[in-house]
Motif scaffolding. Structure first.
Motif, PDB file in Angstrom:
ATOM      1  N   ARG A  62      12.793   0.376  -4.472  1.00 38.23           N
ATOM      2  CA  ARG A  62      11.823   1.445  -4.700  1.00 38.23           C
ATOM      3  C   ARG A  62      12.110   2.012  -6.096  1.00 38.23           C
ATOM      4  O   ARG A  62      13.263   2.227  -6.448  1.00 38.23           O
ATOM      5  CB  ARG A  62      12.033   2.515  -3.627  1.00 38.23           C
ATOM      6  N   VAL A 107       7.099  -0.089  -4.767  1.00 34.73           N
ATOM      7  CA  VAL A 107       8.127  -0.747  -3.967  1.00 34.73           C
ATOM      8  C   VAL A 107       8.053  -2.263  -4.130  1.00 34.73           C
ATOM      9  O   VAL A 107       7.019  -2.818  -4.502  1.00 34.73           O
ATOM     10  CB  VAL A 107       7.996  -0.398  -2.466  1.00 34.73           C
ATOM     11  N   GLU A 117       3.558   1.902  -2.306  1.00 35.90           N
ATOM     12  CA  GLU A 117       4.023   1.883  -0.918  1.00 35.90           C
ATOM     13  C   GLU A 117       2.872   2.038   0.076  1.00 35.90           C
ATOM     14  O   GLU A 117       2.837   1.368   1.109  1.00 35.90           O
ATOM     15  CB  GLU A 117       5.077   2.954  -0.663  1.00 35.90           C
TER      16      GLU A 117
END
Length: 88
Positions: free
Chosen positions: A5, A12, A68
């Motif tokens: 991350r 990510v 993400e």
């Protein structure tokens, strides 16, 4: 769970599975359909950065870089047959 991350938490790197229907397709086509970047592929225990001509093979593990919030959408797409494939 993402494997990496960025410091802000927005981007990510995650492992994504795909169904056999995607085998034989160019990685660039998968990226285009999923609106994502495939950072690398694990193939036969070796990591490789895909090129425009790289074709998905049995046993390949995809590692995508994405926001993400996009991971569920990307994973869902790769878990389904290719939209429109086999239809004439």
């Amino acid at each position: 769970e993402p494997r990496w991350r960025d410091p802000t938490g927005a981007i990510v790197l995650a492992e994504v599975a795909c169904v056999d229907d995607w085998l034989g397709e160019k990685v660039s086509a998968l990226e285009e359909m999923a609106h994502t970047r495939i950072a690398f592929i694990s193939r036969l225990g070796q990591a490789m950065i895909p090129t425009n001509g790289t074709v998905l093979q049995e046993g390949d593990v995809l590692h995508v870089v994405a926001e993400e919030g996009d991971l569920p959408r990307i994973a869902a797409l790769f878990c389904r047959p290719i939209p429109g494939k086999g239809m004439h």
